[in-house]
Design a protein around this motif. Sequence first.
Motif, PDB file in Angstrom:
ATOM      1  N   GLY A  88       0.792  -1.221   0.000  1.00  0.00           N
ATOM      2  CA  GLY A  88       0.000   0.000   0.000  1.00  0.00           C
ATOM      3  C   GLY A  88       0.821   1.266   0.000  1.00  0.00           C
ATOM      4  N   ILE A  89       2.107   1.148  -0.272  1.00  0.00           N
ATOM      5  CA  ILE A  89       3.001   2.308  -0.292  1.00  0.00           C
ATOM      6  C   ILE A  89       3.416   2.583  -1.738  1.00  0.00           C
ATOM      7  CG2 ILE A  89       5.262   3.192   0.436  1.00  0.00           C
ATOM      8  CD1 ILE A  89       4.965   1.453   2.954  1.00  0.00           C
ATOM      9  N   PRO A  90       3.229   3.801  -2.233  1.00  0.00           N
ATOM     10  CA  PRO A  90       3.585   4.091  -3.628  1.00  0.00           C
ATOM     11  C   PRO A  90       5.091   3.988  -3.873  1.00  0.00           C
ATOM     12  CG  PRO A  90       3.006   6.112  -2.462  1.00  0.00           C
ATOM     13  CD  PRO A  90       2.652   4.975  -1.550  1.00  0.00           C
ATOM     14  N   VAL A  91       5.431   3.387  -5.007  1.00  0.00           N
ATOM     15  CA  VAL A  91       6.823   3.289  -5.434  1.00  0.00           C
ATOM     16  C   VAL A  91       6.912   3.978  -6.793  1.00  0.00           C
ATOM     17  CG1 VAL A  91       8.730   1.764  -6.051  1.00  0.00           C
ATOM     18  CG2 VAL A  91       7.170   1.114  -4.199  1.00  0.00           C
ATOM     19  N   TYR A  92       7.665   5.065  -6.857  1.00  0.00           N
ATOM     20  CA  TYR A  92       7.779   5.869  -8.071  1.00  0.00           C
ATOM     21  C   TYR A  92       9.089   5.581  -8.799  1.00  0.00           C
ATOM     22  CZ  TYR A  92       4.122   8.714  -5.831  1.00  0.00           C
ATOM     23  OH  TYR A  92       2.965   9.147  -5.226  1.00  0.00           O
ATOM     24  N   GLY A  93       9.045   5.672 -10.114  1.00  0.00           N
ATOM     25  CA  GLY A  93      10.250   5.546 -10.925  1.00  0.00           C
ATOM     26  C   GLY A  93      10.043   6.298 -12.225  1.00  0.00           C
ATOM     27  N   THR A  94      11.126   6.721 -12.869  1.00  0.00           N
ATOM     28  CA  THR A  94      11.008   7.454 -14.133  1.00  0.00           C
ATOM     29  C   THR A  94      11.302   6.533 -15.314  1.00  0.00           C
ATOM     30  OG1 THR A  94      13.304   8.212 -13.908  1.00  0.00           O
ATOM     31  CG2 THR A  94      11.558   9.713 -13.155  1.00  0.00           C
ATOM     32  N   PHE A  95      10.450   6.660 -16.331  1.00  0.00           N
ATOM     33  CA  PHE A  95      10.559   5.856 -17.552  1.00  0.00           C
ATOM     34  C   PHE A  95      10.170   6.721 -18.745  1.00  0.00           C
ATOM     35  CE2 PHE A  95       9.524   3.123 -14.009  1.00  0.00           C
ATOM     36  CZ  PHE A  95      10.342   2.016 -14.167  1.00  0.00           C
ATOM     37  N   LEU A  96      10.716   6.415 -19.915  1.00  0.00           N
ATOM     38  CA  LEU A  96      10.372   7.179 -21.113  1.00  0.00           C
ATOM     39  C   LEU A  96       8.905   7.017 -21.478  1.00  0.00           C
ATOM     40  CD1 LEU A  96      13.534   6.518 -23.335  1.00  0.00           C
ATOM     41  CD2 LEU A  96      12.939   8.612 -22.099  1.00  0.00           C
ATOM     42  N   GLY A 102      19.258   2.313 -16.550  1.00  0.00           N
ATOM     43  CA  GLY A 102      18.069   2.788 -15.846  1.00  0.00           C
ATOM     44  C   GLY A 102      17.675   1.832 -14.736  1.00  0.00           C
ATOM     45  N   ILE A 103      16.385   1.723 -14.490  1.00  0.00           N
ATOM     46  CA  ILE A 103      15.879   0.825 -13.455  1.00  0.00           C
ATOM     47  C   ILE A 103      15.784  -0.583 -14.043  1.00  0.00           C
ATOM     48  CG2 ILE A 103      13.930   0.337 -11.916  1.00  0.00           C
ATOM     49  CD1 ILE A 103      13.270   3.341 -12.012  1.00  0.00           C
ATOM     50  N   ARG A 104      16.405  -1.556 -13.400  1.00  0.00           N
ATOM     51  CA  ARG A 104      16.448  -2.906 -13.968  1.00  0.00           C
ATOM     52  C   ARG A 104      15.052  -3.560 -13.923  1.00  0.00           C
ATOM     53  NH1 ARG A 104      21.067  -5.204 -10.390  1.00  0.00           N
ATOM     54  NH2 ARG A 104      21.091  -3.145  -9.443  1.00  0.00           N
TER      55      ARG A 104
END
Length: 258
Positions: A172-180, A204-206
Motif C-alpha cells: 500500500g506504499i507508492p513506489v515511483y520511478g522514471t521511464f520514457l 536505468g531501473i532494472r
Amino acid sequence: MLSKHEIKYIRSLEMKKFRKEYGVFLAEGGKLVEEIMSGFYCRMLVAGKKWLSEHPAVKADKIFEVAPDDLSRISLLKTPKDVLAVFDCPVYSIETVDPSSKLVLAVDGVQDPGNFGSIVRLADWYGIEDIICSQDTVDVFNPKTVQATMGAVTRVKIHYVSLSGYLSRLSGIPVYGTFLEGDNIYARQLSSFGVIVLGNEGRGIRPDISKLVTSRLFIPNYPEGRETSESLNVAAAGAVICSEFRRRQLILSNVISN
C-alpha cells in the motif's frame, strides 16, 4: 610523525575491503572534515601546522602534524588538501525507515561516485533522511563519493539491502520511478510519502525493480517534440523529481494553513 604502518593504513582506505574490515572511512579537506566531525567520531586526523593552529579544539584519537610534502604523499586526491581524517562508519537499521510516513529514495545500481555523492546531497537538500541502495550501488564511503557528498553523508542514512526484496515487502506504499513511457510528472498526483527509485546511469531501473514500481513517471523535455538528449543524468533527474514532490507538498501545506 606518521609511521610507515599508519601511512599504509590511511592509503588502504581507498579500497572497500579495508574500509569494511576496519569500519572506518577517509575524508579530505578542511570544510569536509569539519562538517563530518560534527556528526561522526574521528579516529585519526592528519594536518599541517597552520590548520592545527587554527583549530585548537579539534578532537581525535590520534592527531598528527605533518609537512605539506607528507600530506601529498598520503593523500588520495590529485590536489592534496590541508587536512585529512579517518572516521568511524555509522551503522544504521533498515527497520527505522518508514516510507509510509515520509519520502525515501532508492538507488538501483548507480556506479559513479560523483553521481551517488550528488544524490546524497540532493536528498539532504530536500529533507530526505534515508536512501535504500541495491547491494551493487557504489559504496557511499568510497573516498570519491564522500568528497562528492560535501558533508551530506552526516545527515542522510544510507542502507544497502536486496532492493527487490525490500520493495516487494511494501504494501500500500507508492513506489515511483522514471521511464520514457511514463506519465508526465507535472500532470500526475504525487504523494507526500513513498519510495522514489533512481536507476543505473546506463540501463536505468532494472526489470525486476521496474515490476515493483507502482507509479511510472516521465520528465518531459521542453518544448515538447524537440530533438534533444536521450536522457538526463541520474542525479539531475533525481533533483527534478524531488523538487516537484516537495513543491506539491509546499502548495498543499500553504492551502491547509490558509
